[in-house]
Write a protein that holds these residues in place. Sequence first.
Motif, PDB file in Angstrom:
ATOM      1  N   HIS A 244      -4.874   3.392  -0.871  1.00 26.00           N
ATOM      2  CA  HIS A 244      -5.479   3.110   0.434  1.00 26.00           C
ATOM      3  C   HIS A 244      -6.268   1.808   0.441  1.00 26.00           C
ATOM      4  O   HIS A 244      -6.803   1.429   1.469  1.00 26.00           O
ATOM      5  CB  HIS A 244      -6.388   4.265   0.853  1.00 26.00           C
ATOM      6  CG  HIS A 244      -5.627   5.517   1.136  1.00 26.00           C
ATOM      7  ND1 HIS A 244      -4.958   5.720   2.311  1.00 26.00           N
ATOM      8  CD2 HIS A 244      -5.405   6.614   0.378  1.00 26.00           C
ATOM      9  CE1 HIS A 244      -4.359   6.895   2.280  1.00 26.00           C
ATOM     10  NE2 HIS A 244      -4.613   7.458   1.118  1.00 26.00           N
ATOM     11  N   ARG A 245      -6.355   1.156  -0.708  1.00 24.90           N
ATOM     12  CA  ARG A 245      -7.099  -0.098  -0.757  1.00 24.90           C
ATOM     13  C   ARG A 245      -6.545  -0.977  -1.864  1.00 24.90           C
ATOM     14  O   ARG A 245      -5.953  -0.484  -2.818  1.00 24.90           O
ATOM     15  CB  ARG A 245      -8.585   0.153  -0.977  1.00 24.90           C
ATOM     16  CG  ARG A 245      -8.968   0.663  -2.339  1.00 24.90           C
ATOM     17  CD  ARG A 245     -10.435   0.979  -2.484  1.00 24.90           C
ATOM     18  NE  ARG A 245     -10.886   2.014  -1.591  1.00 24.90           N
ATOM     19  CZ  ARG A 245     -10.746   3.320  -1.810  1.00 24.90           C
ATOM     20  NH1 ARG A 245     -10.117   3.747  -2.886  1.00 24.90           N
ATOM     21  NH2 ARG A 245     -11.195   4.198  -0.948  1.00 24.90           N
ATOM     22  N   ALA A 246      -6.740  -2.282  -1.712  1.00 19.07           N
ATOM     23  CA  ALA A 246      -6.329  -3.227  -2.750  1.00 19.07           C
ATOM     24  C   ALA A 246      -7.376  -4.326  -2.840  1.00 19.07           C
ATOM     25  O   ALA A 246      -7.976  -4.718  -1.832  1.00 19.07           O
ATOM     26  CB  ALA A 246      -4.963  -3.832  -2.433  1.00 19.07           C
TER      27      ALA A 246
ATOM     28  N   LEU B  85       0.833  -1.207   0.000  1.00 23.77           N
ATOM     29  CA  LEU B  85       0.000   0.000   0.000  1.00 23.77           C
ATOM     30  C   LEU B  85       0.868   1.258   0.000  1.00 23.77           C
ATOM     31  O   LEU B  85       0.555   2.231  -0.695  1.00 23.77           O
ATOM     32  CB  LEU B  85      -0.944  -0.004   1.205  1.00 23.77           C
ATOM     33  CG  LEU B  85      -2.010  -1.104   1.225  1.00 23.77           C
ATOM     34  CD1 LEU B  85      -2.769  -1.096   2.549  1.00 23.77           C
ATOM     35  CD2 LEU B  85      -2.970  -0.976   0.055  1.00 23.77           C
TER      36      LEU B  85
ATOM     37  N   THR C 168      -8.080  -2.563   3.136  1.00 18.72           N
ATOM     38  CA  THR C 168      -7.787  -1.130   3.135  1.00 18.72           C
ATOM     39  C   THR C 168      -6.776  -0.781   4.222  1.00 18.72           C
ATOM     40  O   THR C 168      -6.464  -1.610   5.089  1.00 18.72           O
ATOM     41  CB  THR C 168      -9.077  -0.314   3.381  1.00 18.72           C
ATOM     42  OG1 THR C 168      -9.477  -0.492   4.749  1.00 18.72           O
ATOM     43  CG2 THR C 168     -10.199  -0.724   2.448  1.00 18.72           C
ATOM     44  N   THR C 169      -6.329   0.462   4.173  1.00 20.84           N
ATOM     45  CA  THR C 169      -5.429   0.937   5.218  1.00 20.84           C
ATOM     46  C   THR C 169      -6.103   0.875   6.586  1.00 20.84           C
ATOM     47  O   THR C 169      -5.447   0.645   7.594  1.00 20.84           O
ATOM     48  CB  THR C 169      -4.972   2.376   4.929  1.00 20.84           C
ATOM     49  OG1 THR C 169      -6.113   3.191   4.679  1.00 20.84           O
ATOM     50  CG2 THR C 169      -4.050   2.435   3.734  1.00 20.84           C
TER      51      THR C 169
END
Length: 195
Positions: A166-168, A160, A181-182
């Motif tokens: 902030h997301r994957a 990240l 997400t973070t």
Amino acid sequence: MNPAQTTRLDAANMKVADIMQTSVLTVEPTMSVAQLARTLLDRQITGAPVIDRGGSVVGVVSASDVLRLVSSETTEPPVRESGPSRESDAQSEVAFALEESESGSVSAFFRDAGGTLHQHDLVPLLAPTPFGARTVADIMMPARLSVRPSTTVQGLARFLLTAKVHRALVLERGLLRGIVTTFDVLRVVAGERNA
């Protein structure tokens, strides 16, 4: 062992599968931009994976993509912020925020690379407009940023940070298994688990 050491050990042993969100709103490439805007507003989220009818992940779409469309096709003059703009603002690619008024109108505020502050009402997107013919496929980004369920939380944090996102998406054999997400990483650091 103090709590900080315990958190580090937990994070070192935990996998994405342990913290990811498995209930993920997805949209189809054929959805109109107006429908997408309404869906994002109703669900109070900023983006969603795009899945084709065969169940394959073909992209990701977000409020930023809607704002890019609005900013590129609008004929309204930009709204200038009073006072001098900061140099760091002028160098940032795009910064934006959504605000909802008591009347239900939703405005998007974003700053372009030149430092100009733009304001657009997103509600007109919900009615037939020039954007009405546009679909999610027209504005989505390819789904390039993904991790596997077996990725460690430490590896996820590095990913990240490196990708500056902030997301994957969490993919396994090309299929969507969840999203991470973070905030999911922050929950691990804070000693919380996903409900």
